[in-house]
Design a protein around this motif. Structure first.
Motif, PDB file in Angstrom:
ATOM      1  N   UNK A  74       0.839  -1.210   0.000  1.00 24.60           N
ATOM      2  CA  UNK A  74       0.000   0.000   0.000  1.00 24.60           C
ATOM      3  C   UNK A  74       0.867   1.252   0.000  1.00 24.60           C
ATOM      4  N   UNK A  75       1.893   1.274   0.835  1.00 25.74           N
ATOM      5  CA  UNK A  75       2.758   2.456   0.892  1.00 25.74           C
ATOM      6  C   UNK A  75       3.525   2.644  -0.410  1.00 25.74           C
ATOM      7  N   UNK A  76       4.013   1.567  -1.000  1.00 27.76           N
ATOM      8  CA  UNK A  76       4.730   1.682  -2.271  1.00 27.76           C
ATOM      9  C   UNK A  76       3.804   2.203  -3.363  1.00 27.76           C
ATOM     10  N   UNK A  77       2.557   1.745  -3.360  1.00 24.55           N
ATOM     11  CA  UNK A  77       1.616   2.145  -4.401  1.00 24.55           C
ATOM     12  C   UNK A  77       1.095   3.571  -4.230  1.00 24.55           C
ATOM     13  N   UNK A  78       0.900   4.017  -2.982  1.00 21.14           N
ATOM     14  CA  UNK A  78       0.173   5.267  -2.770  1.00 21.14           C
ATOM     15  C   UNK A  78       0.977   6.396  -2.142  1.00 21.14           C
ATOM     16  N   UNK A  81       6.261  10.155  -2.235  1.00 20.59           N
ATOM     17  CA  UNK A  81       7.430  10.857  -1.700  1.00 20.59           C
ATOM     18  C   UNK A  81       8.325   9.832  -0.995  1.00 20.59           C
ATOM     19  N   UNK A  82       9.541   9.682  -1.501  1.00 17.65           N
ATOM     20  CA  UNK A  82      10.436   8.624  -1.002  1.00 17.65           C
ATOM     21  C   UNK A  82      10.730   8.765   0.483  1.00 17.65           C
ATOM     22  N   UNK A  83      11.018   9.973   0.933  1.00 21.69           N
ATOM     23  CA  UNK A  83      11.338  10.170   2.347  1.00 21.69           C
ATOM     24  C   UNK A  83      10.180   9.814   3.257  1.00 21.69           C
ATOM     25  N   UNK A  84       8.969  10.223   2.871  1.00 21.65           N
ATOM     26  CA  UNK A  84       7.788   9.902   3.663  1.00 21.65           C
ATOM     27  C   UNK A  84       7.533   8.395   3.658  1.00 21.65           C
ATOM     28  N   UNK A  85       7.709   7.762   2.499  1.00 19.12           N
ATOM     29  CA  UNK A  85       7.510   6.312   2.402  1.00 19.12           C
ATOM     30  C   UNK A  85       8.490   5.570   3.301  1.00 19.12           C
ATOM     31  N   UNK A  86       9.751   5.965   3.269  1.00 16.95           N
ATOM     32  CA  UNK A  86      10.756   5.307   4.117  1.00 16.95           C
ATOM     33  C   UNK A  86      10.446   5.543   5.589  1.00 16.95           C
ATOM     34  N   UNK A  87      10.035   6.764   5.920  1.00 18.41           N
ATOM     35  CA  UNK A  87       9.666   7.057   7.308  1.00 18.41           C
ATOM     36  C   UNK A  87       8.492   6.221   7.783  1.00 18.41           C
ATOM     37  N   UNK A  88       7.466   6.090   6.951  1.00 24.77           N
ATOM     38  CA  UNK A  88       6.304   5.282   7.319  1.00 24.77           C
ATOM     39  C   UNK A  88       6.649   3.796   7.403  1.00 24.77           C
ATOM     40  N   UNK A  89       7.460   3.318   6.475  1.00 21.66           N
ATOM     41  CA  UNK A  89       7.886   1.910   6.538  1.00 21.66           C
ATOM     42  C   UNK A  89       8.679   1.642   7.821  1.00 21.66           C
ATOM     43  N   UNK A  90       9.528   2.584   8.182  1.00 18.74           N
ATOM     44  CA  UNK A  90      10.299   2.438   9.418  1.00 18.74           C
ATOM     45  C   UNK A  90       9.384   2.439  10.635  1.00 18.74           C
ATOM     46  N   UNK A  91       8.412   3.346  10.649  1.00 16.52           N
ATOM     47  CA  UNK A  91       7.458   3.405  11.753  1.00 16.52           C
ATOM     48  C   UNK A  91       6.687   2.092  11.876  1.00 16.52           C
TER      49      UNK A  91
END
Length: 114
Positions: A74-78, A81-91
């Motif tokens: 879901x995060x990869x698809x939607x 912004x790379x930084x936000x995606x990495x931050x959310x994946x880390x969270x």
């Protein structure tokens, strides 16, 4: 591993974990529908049974793997912004690891008390 293979691997993980989760959840629903524990002590004794404890100890990482693949996709698809995606994946990774550790502690503690 190629990018296509990682997509296939995610698909296989999602499907394989879904099969176990569905079977184990069906077992839980049937068990609690016909043999619900009367109190916390009875639940603890039930969790302390080796097969139930093993099933629960297998359930937790499979549930977390299933959730991780789903959230990651879901995060990869939607989230573009790379930084936000990495931050959310880390969270989410921290939340899933903490949840898994908490669940293992709860299962092991219940098994030791039972």
């Amino acid at each position: 591993m190629s990018r296509q293979a990682s997509g296939l691997m995610a698909w296989v993980i999602q499907r394989a974990t879904a099969v176990y989760l569905a079977i184990f959840l069906a077992y839980l629903l049937i068990h609690f529908a016909f043999n619900a524990p009367a109190d916390h002590a009875a639940l603890t004794v039930w969790v302390a049974h080796p097969l139930v404890a093993l099933g629960l100890l297998l359930f937790v990482p499979l549930l977390l793997a299933h959730a991780w693949v789903g959230i990651r996709d879901v995060l990869i698809d939607y989230v573009h912004a790379l930084g936000l995606r990495i931050g959310l994946l880390t969270l989410f990774a921290f939340v899933f690891v903490a949840s898994g550790l908490w669940a293992f502690k709860a299962i092991i503690t219940a098994g030791l008390q039972g």
